[in-house]
Design a protein around this motif. Structure first.
Motif, short mmCIF file in Angstrom:
data_model
loop_
_atom_site.label_atom_id
_atom_site.label_comp_id
_atom_site.label_asym_id
_atom_site.label_seq_id
_atom_site.Cartn_x
_atom_site.Cartn_y
_atom_site.Cartn_z
N SER A 85 0.83 -1.20 0.00
CA SER A 85 0.00 0.00 0.00
C SER A 85 0.87 1.25 0.00
CB SER A 85 -0.89 0.00 1.24
OG SER A 85 -1.55 1.24 1.38
N ASN A 87 0.19 3.65 1.63
CA ASN A 87 0.13 4.12 3.01
C ASN A 87 1.34 3.70 3.85
OD1 ASN A 87 -3.06 3.69 2.30
ND2 ASN A 87 -2.61 5.54 3.45
N HIS A 88 2.25 2.91 3.29
CA HIS A 88 3.47 2.56 4.00
C HIS A 88 4.52 3.66 3.89
CE1 HIS A 88 2.32 -1.27 5.55
NE2 HIS A 88 1.95 -1.69 4.36
N ARG A 158 -2.07 -3.43 3.34
CA ARG A 158 -1.03 -3.01 4.27
C ARG A 158 -0.44 -4.26 4.91
NH1 ARG A 158 -3.18 2.39 7.39
NH2 ARG A 158 -4.27 3.28 5.61
N SER A 164 2.55 2.35 8.89
CA SER A 164 1.71 2.92 7.84
C SER A 164 1.10 4.22 8.34
CB SER A 164 0.65 1.94 7.38
OG SER A 164 -0.22 1.61 8.43
#
Length: 167
Positions: A85, A87-88, A158, A164
């Protein structure tokens, strides 16, 4: 990290329908295994092979086996890509990923395609101050599994092993 490779006898007959069905992943082996150990077992009805180790060790072993198969057969090289992701990475790092000296990243429609340096320790010697820590964590994680690239995608899962950010 270690890999144990051993011949095993089949406990029962296995009808092989195609090569994909000859593999079994197991957390339970014939003998007690240390916590976090997995086994890959192949059987052909008579005997087989069992490869036991941690998930990371098994990924590394399979990656090396694939590379040797390619070299021995002259077959095509297949790259290992880790799917993570976006989001990391913190949003500010993600937005500027291709502008950091020492980072090779290509913008995609929904994220990034990030190259993992082959010699991380040497790369760190040359780019310690120009690559964000969050990118180093992704590279180290990808390197543990033999990945040469990371596909960062907004819809990818994730991974609990990595920090994250919600953005």
């Amino acid at each position: 990290m270690s890999i144990r490779l051993e011949r095993v006898e089949a406990a029962h007959d296995v009808r092989v329908l195609d090569s994909a069905e000859t593999f079994e992943m197991s957390k339970d082996g014939d003998e007690p295994e240390p916590e976090g150990t997995l086994s890959i077992i192949t059987l052909n009805g008579e005997d087989g092979i069992q490869i036991a180790g941690t998930a990371t060790a098994l990924h590394r072993w399979l990656h090396r086996a694939q590379a040797h198969l390619t070299a021995k057969t002259g077959g095509p090289r297949i790259l290992c890509v880790l799917d993570l992701s976006t989001n990391h990475l913190p949003r500010n790092v993600c937005d500027a990923l291709d502008s950091y000296y020492g980072v090779t990243a290509h913008d995609t429609e929904y994220g990034w395609f990030l190259h993992v340096p082959s010699m991380l320790s040497e790369h760190r010697d040359h780019h310690a101050d120009t690559v964000p820590d969050a990118v180093w964590r992704l590279w180290e994680y990808a390197n543990d599994f033999g990945a040469l690239y990371i596909r960062l995608d907004r819809d990818a899962d994730r991974v609990d092993a990595l920090p994250s950010w919600d953005w």
